[in-house]
Design a protein around this motif. Structure first.
Motif, short mmCIF file in Angstrom:
data_model
loop_
_atom_site.label_atom_id
_atom_site.label_comp_id
_atom_site.label_asym_id
_atom_site.label_seq_id
_atom_site.Cartn_x
_atom_site.Cartn_y
_atom_site.Cartn_z
N ILE A 116 54.45 9.32 16.65
CA ILE A 116 53.38 9.11 17.87
C ILE A 116 53.04 7.64 18.36
CG2 ILE A 116 50.70 9.67 18.77
CD1 ILE A 116 52.85 12.25 16.90
N ARG A 117 53.01 7.14 20.10
CA ARG A 117 53.40 5.90 20.62
C ARG A 117 52.01 5.44 20.49
NH1 ARG A 117 58.71 5.68 22.07
NH2 ARG A 117 57.78 3.17 21.77
N GLY A 118 51.77 3.93 20.95
CA GLY A 118 51.20 2.79 20.93
C GLY A 118 50.12 1.88 20.49
N GLN A 119 50.52 1.89 18.80
CA GLN A 119 49.94 1.26 17.80
C GLN A 119 50.31 -0.29 18.41
OE1 GLN A 119 47.15 1.51 16.78
NE2 GLN A 119 46.32 4.01 15.48
N GLU A 120 49.41 -1.15 18.36
CA GLU A 120 49.57 -2.43 18.38
C GLU A 120 50.89 -3.10 18.96
OE1 GLU A 120 48.31 -4.92 13.72
OE2 GLU A 120 51.01 -4.18 14.37
N TRP A 124 56.13 0.41 23.45
CA TRP A 124 55.68 1.66 24.04
C TRP A 124 55.31 1.69 25.53
CZ3 TRP A 124 50.55 5.15 24.70
CH2 TRP A 124 51.39 6.16 24.38
N VAL A 125 54.04 1.28 26.27
CA VAL A 125 53.77 1.58 27.81
C VAL A 125 54.55 0.22 28.36
CG1 VAL A 125 52.42 0.50 29.51
CG2 VAL A 125 51.98 1.99 27.91
N SER A 126 55.32 0.46 29.20
CA SER A 126 56.65 -0.86 29.43
C SER A 126 56.46 -1.67 31.40
CB SER A 126 57.89 -0.22 29.81
OG SER A 126 59.36 -1.40 30.51
N LYS A 127 55.98 -2.66 30.78
CA LYS A 127 56.05 -3.53 32.37
C LYS A 127 56.75 -4.78 32.34
CE LYS A 127 52.22 -3.53 36.08
NZ LYS A 127 50.57 -3.90 36.27
N ARG A 148 46.88 -0.06 25.67
CA ARG A 148 45.62 0.71 25.71
C ARG A 148 45.29 1.45 26.66
NH1 ARG A 148 40.83 -3.48 25.30
NH2 ARG A 148 39.88 -2.37 23.87
N THR A 149 45.52 0.91 27.70
CA THR A 149 45.71 1.90 29.11
C THR A 149 45.52 2.92 29.25
OG1 THR A 149 47.70 0.95 29.61
CG2 THR A 149 46.22 -0.67 30.26
N GLN A 150 46.39 3.47 28.36
CA GLN A 150 46.52 4.85 28.58
C GLN A 150 45.88 6.12 27.36
OE1 GLN A 150 49.13 5.96 30.23
NE2 GLN A 150 49.33 4.08 30.71
N PHE A 151 44.47 4.77 27.19
CA PHE A 151 43.80 5.23 25.90
C PHE A 151 42.07 5.32 26.54
CE2 PHE A 151 45.59 2.81 22.48
CZ PHE A 151 46.80 4.03 22.49
N HIS A 152 41.64 6.45 27.05
CA HIS A 152 41.09 6.67 27.69
C HIS A 152 39.86 8.28 27.00
CE1 HIS A 152 43.40 5.66 31.04
NE2 HIS A 152 44.18 6.80 30.98
N THR A 153 40.52 8.75 26.44
CA THR A 153 39.56 9.25 25.83
C THR A 153 40.01 9.09 23.70
OG1 THR A 153 40.40 11.94 25.75
CG2 THR A 153 39.08 11.38 27.64
#
Length: 500
Positions: A116-120, A124-127, A148-153
């Motif tokens: 599961i992606r996204g920790q620390e 993951w998010v590429s920009k 963390r821009t992908q964490f909404h709820t």
């Protein structure tokens, strides 16, 4: 037979009501405690995150030989042994260190795995362009700011998604048998990031700059920020506990308590201002870091809700699960295990399985407890010599050994240097080995760990007042010599610690 390992990172046992805490809501870990033996004298082994996992998955203590690193080619892992004997294993995890340089060969030993992606710092998010830095104290890392821009709820955060992954796996395999499910939530490891409404129950009224990621080392924030970060940790533990409840609900629905072993534990704890320190790695291996929770449910056991005081360690996970599945380590394992099965304790056949627990970080103090006393043994010399790192895979957290910047390649030897395997390994001078992660580097010879310290656990559990007791120290030194021998320690550790 079935087994589930629920591993949550950086769980402080002094935040759990099962261990006497008040004011922190963990009702589902309490549910585990009601159905399990609660181990009161459980200790870490190798520190921090990946060294702890190597201990658990190989049944051997690794920190005397190397630091953070992969499963070695000469290791024999628990999933590998289970696979060889027809037992399926799966891991659901958001622990992204498995997929960084220095975390090779762990998940790949399982039959299947879900990451599961996204920790620390997970890439993951590429920009291309970095986000603008907000007003913030503590660590700020642009990659996590993107993630963390992908964490909404709540459901978007990766630890809840990890539990959902495990639930999906259980649902798809509800009629199956003979498997190990390894469920691993990175939380409550920092960053202590969660929906702000989660802090409501903890009465948080902090109005300073954003602070969700402590820096490792001595406390360097105002008191109001320190109180805030403690509440963030507690709230993150509570949020993760809520999702643990969904896993327990699935076990209830499917009648799994009757045929499934459940092990709940952590890799290590975490300092939140105790001893005027934050986090881990740079300070002595205090009880808050190394005295960790363990609860074990075994079908048919009469230990549910009761306490076991025997000394145990995370290296015991391997032999315990092997015995649960009816496998004999003497015939199934090519390497000697340092761990001991907990099942004789749970069957009432034995009251102890070891006389001491040894733990620590590579190249730093070597620490030992007999349950009554805890002893931190420092290097004899100020330069921490002699110390060597042994590995067949020279990667560590985020980088490789063998480059001029990290380790001078002219100082690397190769040969069968370890006592317990003939596999040729690199022998790397440990005097210039660093653990480098994120924005900080930690040399093995930290300024905070240069003295021997003796504590009485019962009279000073918080380890505020080291004692002078020549007889007790002498006895702990002899226990340490014995433990080093039992754990196949390289000879230079005896010299470095003044134990020849």
């Amino acid at each position: 037979m079935k087994a589930i390992v629920l591993l949550m990172d950086s769980v402080n046992r002094h935040y759990l009501s099962a261990y006497g805490a008040k004011g922190v809501e963990t009702p589902n870990i309490d549910r585990i405690a009601e159905k399990s033996a609660i181990f009161t004298n459980h200790w870490a082994g190798s520190l921090p995150c990946m060294p702890a996992r190597r201990d658990m998955m190989t049944g051997r203590l690794g920190f005397l030989e190397r630091n953070w690193g992969p499963i070695e080619p000469f290791d024999q892992s628990l999933p590998q042994v289970l696979r060889d004997h027809g037992i399926f294993s799966h891991i659901s995890t958001d622990h992204y260190h498995y997929f960084r340089v220095g975390g090779e060969n762990y998940c790949q030993q399982f039959n299947t795995w879900d990451f599961i992606r996204g920790q620390e710092l997970d890439s993951w998010v590429s920009k291309v362009s970095e986000p603008e830095k907000p007003e913030q104290i503590g660590k700020y890392l642009p990659q996590y700011a993107l993630n963390r821009t992908q964490f909404h709820t709540e459901e978007d955060y990766s630890s809840p998604k990890t539990i959902k992954s495990a639930l999906n796996w259980l649902d798809n395999n509800k009629d199956e048998d003979n498997y190990l499910l390894w469920v691993e939530a990175f939380d409550p490891h920092e960053p202590f990031d969660l929906p702000e409404n989660e802090l409501t129950n903890y009465g948080d009224d902090y109005d300073g700059p954003s602070y969700y990621w402590p820096e490792y080392g001595q406390v360097n924030v105002p008191d109001d920020a320190l109180k805030h970060i403690r509440k963030r940790y507690a709230a993150l533990l509570t949020m993760t506990d809520r999702w643990v409840g969904k896993l327990l609900d699935a076990m209830d629905t499917n009648g799994m308590w009757e045929d499934t072993m459940l092990i709940f534990t952590s890799d290590h704890g975490y300092l939140l201002g105790e001893h005027n320190f934050m986090a881990k790695n740079v300070m002595p291996a205090y009880n808050e870091i190394c005295h960790i929770p363990l609860m074990v449910h075994v079908p048919g056991s009469n230990w549910a809700g009761k306490r076991i005081d025997a000394l145990t360690q995370n290296i015991d996970v391997f032999p315990t699960i092997m015995e649960h599945f009816g496998l004999d380590e003497n015939t199934c394992c090519r390497n000697k295990l340092h761990g001991k099965s907990w099942l004789p304790l749970l069957r009432g056949e034995s009251e102890t399985i070891r006389d001491s627990a040894i733990y620590g970080y590579f190249g730093k103090n070597v620490n030992i407890t007999d349950g009554e006393y805890t002893y931190f043994r420092a290097s004899l010399l100020a330069d921490n010599s002699p110390i060597y790192l042994y590995t067949a895979m020279p990667t560590t957290i985020g980088h490789y050994y063998g480059t001029e910047q990290i380790v001078d390649p002219s100082r690397i030897e190769m040969g069968p240097f370890l006592k317990w395997t003939n596999f040729p390994v690199y022998k790397i001078a440990g005097s210039n080995v660093q653990m480098k992660d994120q924005t900080q580097s930690f040399h093995v010879n930290s300024e905070f760990i240069r003295e021997n310290l003796l504590y009485h656990n019962g009279k000073d559990y918080g380890q505020h007042h080291p004692i002078q007791d020549e007889e007790a120290e002498k006895r702990m030194i002899e226990l340490l010599r014995k433990a080093l021998a039992n754990h196949d320690s390289p000879d230079e550790q005896y010299v470095r610690l003044g134990l020849e």
